[in-house]
Design an enzyme around this catalytic site. Structure first.
Site, short mmCIF file in Angstrom:
data_model
loop_
_atom_site.label_atom_id
_atom_site.label_comp_id
_atom_site.label_asym_id
_atom_site.label_seq_id
_atom_site.Cartn_x
_atom_site.Cartn_y
_atom_site.Cartn_z
N HIS A 1 0.83 -1.20 0.00
CA HIS A 1 0.00 0.00 0.00
C HIS A 1 0.87 1.26 0.00
O HIS A 1 0.70 2.16 -0.84
CB HIS A 1 -0.91 -0.02 1.24
CG HIS A 1 -1.85 1.13 1.36
ND1 HIS A 1 -3.16 1.08 0.93
CD2 HIS A 1 -1.68 2.38 1.83
CE1 HIS A 1 -3.75 2.25 1.15
NE2 HIS A 1 -2.86 3.06 1.70
N GLU A 2 1.82 1.32 0.91
CA GLU A 2 2.67 2.52 1.00
C GLU A 2 3.57 2.65 -0.23
O GLU A 2 3.89 3.77 -0.64
CB GLU A 2 3.50 2.50 2.29
CG GLU A 2 2.68 2.47 3.58
CD GLU A 2 1.60 3.54 3.66
OE1 GLU A 2 1.76 4.61 3.03
OE2 GLU A 2 0.56 3.29 4.32
N HIS B 1 1.70 4.61 -2.76
CA HIS B 1 1.83 6.06 -2.51
C HIS B 1 3.23 6.55 -2.92
O HIS B 1 3.38 7.59 -3.56
CB HIS B 1 1.63 6.35 -1.02
CG HIS B 1 0.21 6.28 -0.54
ND1 HIS B 1 -0.79 7.05 -1.08
CD2 HIS B 1 -0.37 5.54 0.45
CE1 HIS B 1 -1.94 6.80 -0.44
NE2 HIS B 1 -1.71 5.88 0.49
N GLU C 1 -4.71 7.68 -3.10
CA GLU C 1 -5.27 6.42 -2.58
C GLU C 1 -5.56 5.45 -3.72
O GLU C 1 -5.49 4.23 -3.52
CB GLU C 1 -6.53 6.72 -1.77
CG GLU C 1 -7.00 5.59 -0.88
CD GLU C 1 -6.11 5.33 0.35
OE1 GLU C 1 -5.16 6.11 0.60
OE2 GLU C 1 -6.36 4.33 1.04
#
Lengths: 491, 491
Positions: free
Chosen positions: B256-257, B260, B286
């Site tokens: 997830h990170e 980003h 997101e």
């Protein structure tokens, strides 16, 4: 008191931003991904721009003019003294010159690194000439018609004068050369043997850092290429390095940086994030790092305790007992490099640089003659010739980044450490018994109370004189070195 | 073009200082000694003061007025758009109000943490009322007489309108509730079993981060309490966490990170340290983190490859084959906590918050009725009751720090991820074969080229529409979820 409050609010924010810039520097040496270097230099430049604008903010002049110093206490007056110093300094240097120095020194540092790698002083000489000319111009702007070198020195050691240092250093040099020669006529003691696990070195180094009073809840220890201490107040971080065959590199770098760091950590919390909330000068800073490292850390009593710690951590380390370990810790050996030098010869390296850089600033020496002048002086003081500029005139980064006037603070720090050590011995007669048990609390407590807690409250020389009850002099350092190494080498 | 150059120089320095402030935040969560917290908040406040002064610098208005936008290219006009947006926003909010919001939210965050620990909503309600009133006042100042909630939302998702989101989210809710109910009627698949060495988790997580295209030479992975991504351009760092019994927490937080972080790393270097040099909105951000984590990272094809990596790293992990592993990765389970939720239920958590916070802002709901409103809505959508406020209305930090208008960007990001995933499948027909070999380069390359590289060049909605060749809609997300979980659970 409104103007004083406004001035202090401004100064606090400036101090806070200075800490931020310092932390960026720490990050750069420890955590920053290598691909971030270009972006980081833009970030640093933006921070420098902010700090420069704050330091020259004309409101500072208005506030200073509006404050009646008579109504302030000692700390308030000292805050004013530091703020005025910084403000006047910043305003004396034209913005054009400050920017040019930043630009050229940044370039010069790169060229120095290349020249050192190529062992080619001639490749570095042209830009060194530029750096020197710019710093001379800056010194002239700062000096108000006085001595240019003194004006530069004042940045690192407020109030110091080259002529006074010259007298002090002149007394050191012949006796250090004589001590060096006498020692090197004797057989060299045995060094350590073995390979020392780097994880175990870091574990031991953190333990030793705490023994010397470093507060880990307000600091941290990381590895970096060069050991350093960074930050003030409640966030003071140090770095060290490890080499598998030389655990002393790690341990004594750590103790040295812990001396710097404890100075910053132990400053009165009332001065936190103010102009008084940091070490008062480079010389006083170095006095703390050196007394931790040498007079305490390399003492017979402490090394006796350390020997046991080393044996516990590493098993057989190649020396049989405390005496042999003490001799290994304090081995004097020929070497070209200042940062690798021992207590006896270290200051000879510094005095060489002090004399050469004053000659450069006064134009008594030209850059094209610098390498030869270095080599001549080195041979005279150390008794053997420099063979490559990377081992001589190109070894230190300082001149490339314009740090003329910085070197003498190293030896001044050693002189101050000598004075403080003599006073500490008087104040704590049981010192050796404590050191032999690995107990540093009373020694470091004395340094905290007499020196460290005061931050920038007194001028450097006053601070040392008050702590020692006597004017600073090179004599205690010389007596300490001659006694210690005389006994070690049977002179 | 002089005014434009001056404006851009100013904007670049501001962007650089913003990066510095961001890095301080990273340091605070990863490296800072705990005793430095008080000093750090002064340092952060000083940085915020500098940034606020720069954002409201009246010269920006003069430069903007002097520039003829017609002479600029697309990027130049987009820079102006972003600079004008930030300048107007900063000037609409009175300094008094901005300072008050900073003061009260900082206090509220502490009170929220205490109230959550004590499971006591009433203890938090008074200061929440204050925060709400202040943000309402700020929203009114920003809205120019328009909708207050839209004005707050615009901070996180420029150009978005609550009414449009309401229509989109309204279509999601019943089908997600229905999907959830159908799934939870079925038997739950088996989870992983065993204890997973945390060092091995970190090693695997770094390897997976690289597989997803994270450039380690311009970033780094550390542990922190909460996973996050920090920084733009060439210094984008992520954090993750490990739990010995749950390796998915570490791995999927990392992926997830990395989504980003890759967005920030892949922005055109021409925009480095400018207003266009960062992700354009929270929703688009997101979309990248969620498509990396879910549509790619939790796909049947990729988990097949990951199963082999997990077996190599940990041996027996308690599930027998790729199918069972895929089912374990995508297990749907009852739970109170948004951040621990699965793909099916996650957006129901967000929609609940979106509806409640709009009602709070419009005064349709009073703070004293918030806990009951939360619990009613939760029971309606999730089918079981909230038993403690720490598992309900007190679970998220957002409202305490004033983040009204932020929550919907989570679901908007999922909607965008659904659209991008559909377009990516069209653009890369061999996607599953690549994912099954652990090859992400073509998928992440497509996201880089269509979305990430543009930074702030286009407005968020335009950016997604151009990347997908269609206006954003919730339909692809719903179709993806119903197809995936329908097959997984045999619906």
């Amino acid at each position: 008191m409104n103007a004083f409050d406004d001035l202090m609010r401004h100064a606090r924010d400036t101090a806070a931003l200075g800490q931020v810039a310092g932390r960026l520097g720490w990050d750069q040496e420890t955590m920053m991904p290598r691909g971030a270097a270009g972006q980081r230099s833009d970030e640093m430049a933006a921070m420098e721009g902010v700090l420069h604008a704050r330091r020259t903010d004309p409101r500072i002049g208005d506030w200073l003019a509006a404050i009646d110093g008579e109504t302030l206490d000692d700390a308030g007056r000292a805050q004013l003294r530091e703020i005025r110093r910084s403000f006047e300094r910043a305003n004396k240097v034209p913005a054009r010159l400050a920017a040019e120095i930043a630009r050229v020194t940044s370039q010069a540092q790169g060229q120095w690194a290349e020249a050192r790698a190529a062992d080619d002083f001639a490749a570095f000489a042209p830009i060194l000439r530029e750096v020197l000319a710019l710093r001379r111009e800056e010194g002239a702007a700062l000096s108000d018609g006085g001595d240019v070198y003194d004006a530069l020195l004042d940045d690192y050691e407020p109030g110091a004068k080259a002529a006074e240092l010259e007298a002090m250093f002149g007394a050191l040099r012949p006796r250090l050369v004589a001590l060096r020669e006498a020692i090197l006529d004797k057989p060299a003691p045995k060094g350590l043997e073995g390979t020392f696990d780097e994880g175990a070195q870091m574990k031991l180094t953190r333990q030793i850092a705490k023994v010397f009073g470093y507060d880990m809840s307000r600091g941290r220890v990381d590895k970096a290429v060069h050991p350093f201490s960074s930050g003030s107040g409640n966030d003071v971080r140090i770095t060290t390095r490890t080499a598998p065959e030389d655990p002393f590199n790690c341990l004594y770098s750590t103790i040295h940086e812990v001396g710097h760091a404890c100075y910053e950590q132990n400053i009165d919390q009332a001065y936190l994030l103010t102009p008084l909330g940091q070490g008062v000068s480079m010389g006083v800073h170095e006095s703390q790092s050196r007394i931790y490292e040498n007079q305490l850390g390399r003492s017979r009593a402490f090394t006796g305790w350390l020997f046991g710690q080393m044996r516990d951590a590493f098993g057989d380390i190649g020396v049989a007992d405390e005496e042999a370990f003490y001799a290994a810790v304090n081995r004097v050996h020929n070497g070209f490099i200042r940062t690798e030098s021992d207590e006896v010869q270290y200051n000879l390296h510094v005095l060489l640089r002090f004399d050469l850089e004053r000659a450069l600033i006064s134009r008594a020496l030209e850059v094209e003659d610098l390498e030869a002048a270095w080599n001549d002086r080195f041979a005279a003081d150390f008794g053997f010739p420099v063979t490559r500029p990377s081992q001589g005139v190109l070894q230190d980064v300082h001149w490339s980044v314009g740090l003329f006037g910085y070197f003498p603070t190293y030896t001044l720090g050693n002189v101050y450490a000598g004075c403080l050590h003599a006073a500490l011995r008087d104040a704590v007669p049981e010192l050796d018994a404590q050191l032999a048990r690995g107990e540093l609390a009373q020694a470091t407590g004395w340094l905290r109370d007499t020196v460290q807690q005061h931050g920038g409250l007194c001028t450097p020389r006053d601070l040392i004189a008050r702590a020692c009850g006597a004017e600073p002099s090179e004599k205690p350092l010389l007596e300490y070195l001659e006694a210690k190494f005389g006994a070690l080498y049977g002179l």
